[in-house]
Design an enzyme around this catalytic site. Structure first.
Site, PDB file in Angstrom:
ATOM      1  N   HIS A 237       0.708   0.186 -10.186  1.00 54.68           N
ATOM      2  CA  HIS A 237      -0.162  -0.815  -9.234  1.00 54.68           C
ATOM      3  C   HIS A 237      -0.794  -1.741 -10.337  1.00 54.68           C
ATOM      4  O   HIS A 237      -2.083  -1.952 -10.611  1.00 54.68           O
ATOM      5  CB  HIS A 237      -1.436   0.132  -8.613  1.00 54.68           C
ATOM      6  CG  HIS A 237      -2.047  -0.279  -7.630  1.00 54.68           C
ATOM      7  ND1 HIS A 237      -2.541   0.381  -6.603  1.00 54.68           N
ATOM      8  CD2 HIS A 237      -2.326  -1.734  -7.425  1.00 54.68           C
ATOM      9  CE1 HIS A 237      -3.045  -0.618  -5.570  1.00 54.68           C
ATOM     10  NE2 HIS A 237      -2.868  -1.725  -6.009  1.00 54.68           N
TER      11      HIS A 237
ATOM     12  N   ARG B  60       0.864  -1.210  -0.087  1.00 51.49           N
ATOM     13  CA  ARG B  60       0.080  -0.111   0.081  1.00 51.49           C
ATOM     14  C   ARG B  60       0.971   1.295  -0.155  1.00 51.49           C
ATOM     15  O   ARG B  60       1.860   1.147   0.733  1.00 51.49           O
ATOM     16  CB  ARG B  60      -0.916  -0.149   1.278  1.00 51.49           C
ATOM     17  CG  ARG B  60      -1.867  -0.945   1.234  1.00 51.49           C
ATOM     18  CD  ARG B  60      -3.070  -0.609   0.086  1.00 51.49           C
ATOM     19  NE  ARG B  60      -4.373  -1.705   0.361  1.00 51.49           N
ATOM     20  CZ  ARG B  60      -4.230  -2.771  -0.604  1.00 51.49           C
ATOM     21  NH1 ARG B  60      -3.393  -2.649  -1.365  1.00 51.49           N
ATOM     22  NH2 ARG B  60      -5.240  -3.501  -0.519  1.00 51.49           N
TER      23      ARG B  60
ATOM     24  N   ASP C  42       5.002  -0.458  -6.310  1.00 49.93           N
ATOM     25  CA  ASP C  42       3.903  -0.703  -7.352  1.00 49.93           C
ATOM     26  C   ASP C  42       2.801   0.253  -6.935  1.00 49.93           C
ATOM     27  O   ASP C  42       1.585  -0.010  -7.258  1.00 49.93           O
ATOM     28  CB  ASP C  42       3.517  -2.123  -7.310  1.00 49.93           C
ATOM     29  CG  ASP C  42       2.480  -2.462  -8.446  1.00 49.93           C
ATOM     30  OD1 ASP C  42       2.395  -2.082  -9.531  1.00 49.93           O
ATOM     31  OD2 ASP C  42       1.316  -3.077  -8.089  1.00 49.93           O
TER      32      ASP C  42
ATOM     33  N   GLU D  85      -1.852   7.885  -5.343  1.00 50.41           N
ATOM     34  CA  GLU D  85      -1.278   7.395  -6.847  1.00 50.41           C
ATOM     35  C   GLU D  85      -2.540   7.660  -7.533  1.00 50.41           C
ATOM     36  O   GLU D  85      -2.376   7.693  -9.028  1.00 50.41           O
ATOM     37  CB  GLU D  85      -1.154   6.008  -6.691  1.00 50.41           C
ATOM     38  CG  GLU D  85      -2.416   5.058  -6.404  1.00 50.41           C
ATOM     39  CD  GLU D  85      -2.004   3.650  -6.117  1.00 50.41           C
ATOM     40  OE1 GLU D  85      -2.785   2.707  -6.417  1.00 50.41           O
ATOM     41  OE2 GLU D  85      -0.924   3.296  -5.466  1.00 50.41           O
TER      42      GLU D  85
END
Length: 331
Positions: free
Chosen positions: A297, A235, A259, A264
């Protein structure tokens, strides 16, 4: 039952259709994310919506859903922060999530990022892509079998990551708030301080608990070995981004792979090539390539993970519609 599925990429569409053969829903898959009034209004005439990360079921969009007659809200994610759950409950929406899906998908990406940073492959291939085939000192690296890898969070994903690193010959240690049984063959559970002190590579697989805030802080980074590699495929909120930038710039961190980012949604899923990013921290992270590697992500962007997420979401909807309850109901 008519179901609108948001944020479905073309490559995922056959999986949504194949999984639906068992359930027989009238599905419509759209590439759009739920992030505006207009995308919320797409749900007109639908009984249920299936969201993904960075689809925001906020008060505005939930009010629109209520007005349109949407009955069920599902998310094909383990995280649920993108849903205003309390307000959705006030409006009477049954909700469900996907608590787990292929742990290998995320674990494999974490290992990939770690190995790219360890062997400097992003740096090297960016040079060979420009026809520079020289070998320089920055390309020199340790072998992973000579590394200690620390896993922070020994849940399903963390354990798979530990097994992969162990299979590559690394010494693997891990930390978790609970005592984890059955990992002795591939991982030794130790304290967080010992993980930070001994690890050449640290991979984060802990859950985000809002009340606890970030796990990776300046103090966390200060305790790490000089030149160690840090990877976060869990996260974005688990990491103090500014502290990580400082650690990479100073050389305290040998590299950082992620990631996920805190905030984001402002960049992931968008083509911003040639533009200055609004978030100055993200701009700095990008500028630190190849010592910082960012993927947008896509940890769950695999055949098995998408199949798991879709199947569970469809089953959640079936359970909610037939009984008003399901094992994965958001309460």
């Amino acid at each position: 039952m008519k179901v609108l599925c948001y944020g479905v990429r073309d490559v995922e569409l056959p999986i949504f259709e194949a999984c639906n053969k068992e359930f027989g829903y009238d599905i419509k898959c759209v590439p759009d994310y739920l992030n505006t009034k207009e995308t919320a209004e797409m749900a007109a005439g639908f009984d249920a919506v299936i969201l993904r990360g960075n689809c925001f079921a906020n008060k505005q969009n939930l009010d629109i859903y209520k007005k349109l007659g949407v009955k069920y809200i599902l998310t094909r994610t383990a995280g649920t922060d993108h849903i205003d759950k309390e307000y959705a409950k006030e409006l009477g929406f049954p909700m469900a999530f996907v608590p787990r899906y292929s742990p290998n998908a995320i674990a494999e990406l974490a290992v990939t990022q770690a190995m790219m940073l360890l062997r400097h492959t992003a740096y090297t291939t960016s040079r060979t892509a420009k026809k520079n085939f020289k070998v320089d000192a920055f390309m020199f690296s340790k072998e992973v079998r000579n590394c200690t890898v620390g896993v922070v969070g020994l849940g399903r994903i963390g354990r798979v990551a530990a097994q992969i690193f162990h299979g590559m010959g690394a010494t693997v240690i891990g930390e978790d708030v609970f005592e984890i049984k059955g990992i002795e063959d591939y991982c030794t559970q130790v304290s967080l301080d010992e993980v930070l002190e001994k690890s050449d590579i640290i991979t984060i697989h802990a859950p985000y608990i809002k009340e606890n805030g970030a796990v990776v802080t300046r103090d966390f980074l200060k305790k790490m070995k000089d030149g160690a590699i840090l990877v976060n495929c869990a996260r974005g909120q688990l990491v103090d981004t500014e502290a990580v930038i400082e650690a990479v710039e100073s050389g305290k961190l040998g590299g950082y792979g992620c990631d996920v980012l805190d905030g984001e949604a402002s960049v992931f899923g968008k083509d911003l090539e040639g533009q200055k990013l609004e978030n100055p921290l993200f701009e700095k992270l990008v500028d630190l390539y190849p010592r910082v590697l960012i993927t947008p992500h896509l940890g769950s962007y695999t055949d098995e993970a998408v199949k798991n997420m879709v199947e569970v979401s469809y089953q959640n909807l079936k359970d909610l519609a037939e009984t008003g309850d399901c094992p994965n109901k958001i309460k």
